[in-house]
Design an enzyme around this catalytic site. Structure first.
Site, PDB file in Angstrom:
ATOM      1  N   TYR A   1      -4.416 -15.922 -21.828  1.00 23.41           N
ATOM      2  CA  TYR A   1      -3.624 -16.104 -20.697  1.00 23.41           C
ATOM      3  C   TYR A   1      -2.555 -16.882 -21.254  1.00 23.41           C
ATOM      4  O   TYR A   1      -1.295 -16.474 -21.377  1.00 23.41           O
ATOM      5  CB  TYR A   1      -4.332 -17.415 -19.624  1.00 23.41           C
TER       6      TYR A   1
ATOM      7  N   PHE B   1     -14.262 -31.652  -8.985  1.00 22.87           N
ATOM      8  CA  PHE B   1     -13.895 -33.341  -8.651  1.00 22.87           C
ATOM      9  C   PHE B   1     -13.982 -33.295  -7.317  1.00 22.87           C
ATOM     10  O   PHE B   1     -14.276 -34.642  -6.799  1.00 22.87           O
ATOM     11  CB  PHE B   1     -13.437 -34.647  -9.087  1.00 22.87           C
TER      12      PHE B   1
HETATM   13  N1  UDP Z   1     -12.127 -30.431 -17.027  1.00 19.92           N
HETATM   14  C1  UDP Z   1     -13.686 -31.535 -16.481  1.00 19.92           C
HETATM   15  N2  UDP Z   1     -14.825 -31.670 -15.665  1.00 19.92           N
HETATM   16  C2  UDP Z   1     -13.840 -30.413 -14.912  1.00 19.92           C
HETATM   17  C3  UDP Z   1     -13.010 -29.537 -15.417  1.00 19.92           C
HETATM   18  C4  UDP Z   1     -12.672 -29.660 -16.053  1.00 19.92           C
HETATM   19  O1  UDP Z   1     -13.705 -32.728 -17.511  1.00 19.92           O
HETATM   20  O2  UDP Z   1     -15.305 -29.861 -14.141  1.00 19.92           O
HETATM   21  C5  UDP Z   1     -11.125 -30.997 -17.968  1.00 19.92           C
HETATM   22  C6  UDP Z   1     -11.102 -29.692 -18.336  1.00 19.92           C
HETATM   23  O3  UDP Z   1     -11.785 -29.556 -19.910  1.00 19.92           O
HETATM   24  C7  UDP Z   1      -9.569 -29.948 -18.913  1.00 19.92           C
HETATM   25  C8  UDP Z   1      -8.537 -31.073 -18.343  1.00 19.92           C
HETATM   26  O4  UDP Z   1     -10.213 -31.114 -17.430  1.00 19.92           O
HETATM   27  O5  UDP Z   1      -9.515 -31.413 -20.057  1.00 19.92           O
HETATM   28  C9  UDP Z   1      -8.183 -29.780 -17.376  1.00 19.92           C
HETATM   29  O6  UDP Z   1      -8.881 -28.836 -16.460  1.00 19.92           O
HETATM   30  P1  UDP Z   1      -8.593 -27.785 -16.155  1.00 19.92           P
HETATM   31  O7  UDP Z   1      -9.266 -26.300 -15.833  1.00 19.92           O
HETATM   32  O8  UDP Z   1      -8.118 -28.013 -14.214  1.00 19.92           O
HETATM   33  O9  UDP Z   1      -7.129 -26.699 -16.855  1.00 19.92           O
HETATM   34  P2  UDP Z   1      -6.085 -26.768 -17.934  1.00 19.92           P
HETATM   35  O10 UDP Z   1      -5.017 -28.508 -17.660  1.00 19.92           O
HETATM   36  O11 UDP Z   1      -7.608 -26.939 -18.781  1.00 19.92           O
HETATM   37  O12 UDP Z   1      -6.039 -25.238 -17.929  1.00 19.92           O
END
Ligand code: UDP
Length: 315
Positions: free
Chosen positions: A148, A194
């Site tokens: 990505y 969430f």
């Molecule tokens: N994350 C989390 N729990 C979840 C999904 C994601 O703690 O169920 C964390 C993930 O590790 C990251 C942040 O939330 O640090 C945002 O993750 P997301 O996949 O939404 O997008 P990213 O910003 O990583 O592309």
């Protein structure tokens, strides 16, 4: 009537953009292979306003389905959730390389304005905060997120080269985390996870210690910025961050989600995915200046809307 082509227009951000373009009296041609989107997101539009073309934008575009003229090409097509771009890693690399070339060639043929949807992932795991557009990033070129990150960086490089060589009127928007209705419940990103977990009485899954930060921008704010980039003259070659500068830890985000959802905060710790960025926060000085834009929707209001959407889906 003006015509826009939106790749990925059946997806989360794309379908909200299509709504906006139609409300501005544009005819919109959507190219999408539905790998992470759905025509359901456009079900409220008639064929008179929105033409749906099922195709992979990485392949040659079906000329018989294309309009004779177009004023705007917006290239949004790409999986954007880490679990989806991991699952569709090669498709992601291709849609941001071949797909971007096809979209740029179309814009060039039509003499249309071009908007590339890029990403804060272009900064990788940033060593400066907040991130201005001048920051070159800190990206692992061969890691699990590189399909990505690096393909979006390639898409930016290709877009800049089309400007230098062919003088096309292109702009690049780097989107930070965006959320709102029409995210897929199984999308895997933190917001749908969430919200779905809160609605079904499950603990919220926090990856790592939850101290990593993100900044969440509501989708209507994001669309407003795209509309600005589509309509404001004199932005050729500009690269602009689009995101909400209110940075928070994922732990704090979980607290707000539980509170808005009216549930006690229960947490299940899960391992941090490899190369998960430690922080992310946009410097939006440039967006404020060039697009006269800043986010208006607060996190609690945006989450209320998101909860309402997911409730309708009966979680
Ligand atoms: N994350 C989390 N729990 C979840 C999904 C994601 O703690 O169920 C964390 C993930 O590790 C990251 C942040 O939330 O640090 C945002 O993750 P997301 O996949 O939404 O997008 P990213 O910003 O990583 O592309």
């Amino acid at each position: 009537m003006k015509t826009a082509i939106v790749t990925g227009g059946a997806g989360f951000i794309g379908s909200h953009l299509v709504d906006r373009l139609v409300s501005e009296r544009m005819f919109v041609v959507v190219l999408d292979n539905l790998c992470t989107g759905s025509w359901d997101n456009l079900a409220h539009h008639s064929e008179q306003h929105v033409k749906r073309v099922l195709c992979n934008v990485s392949d040659p575009w079906p000329s018989e389905d294309l309009p004779t003229s177009a004023n705007l090409v917006v290239h949004l097509a790409s999986p954007a959730s880490p679990i989806h771009y991991r699952r569709l890693a090669i498709e992601t690399l291709l849609v941001n390389s071949e797909g971007t070339k096809n979209a740029l060639d179309a814009a060039r043929r039509y003499g249309a304005r071009f908007i590339l949807a890029s990403t804060s992932e272009a900064y990788g795991d940033p060593a400066v905060s907040p991130q201005p557009e001048t920051y070159w990033g800190h990206v692992n070129p061969i890691g699990p997120r590189s399909c990505y990150d690096e393909s979006k960086r390639f898409a930016e490089a290709l877009t800049m080269e089309y400007i230098r060589q062919y003088d096309i009127d292109a702009r690049i928007l780097r989107f930070f985390n965006c959320y709102g209705p029409r995210m897929q419940s199984e999308d895997g990103r933190v917001v749908p996870n969430f919200v779905r977990q809160a609605l079904s009485g499950q603990p919220l899954t926090i990856y790592g210690n939850g101290e990593q930060t993100r900044s969440f921008c509501y989708v209507s704010d994001e669309v407003e910025a795209i509309w600005g980039a589509a309509t404001i003259d004199g932005l050729q070659g500009e690269v602009i961050n689009v995101g909400n500068p209110q940075e928070r830890t994922i732990l704090n985000f979980a607290e707000v989600v539980a509170d808005v959802g009216g549930v006690p905060l229960e947490i299940e710790s899960q391992p941090l995915p490899p190369d998960d960025p430690t922080n992310r926060c946009p410097d939006i000085t440039k967006a404020r200046k060039l697009l006269c834009w800043e986010p208006k929707v607060g996190l609690r209001d945006g989450l209320e809307e998101t909860f309402a959407f997911f409730r309708q889906k009966a979680y």
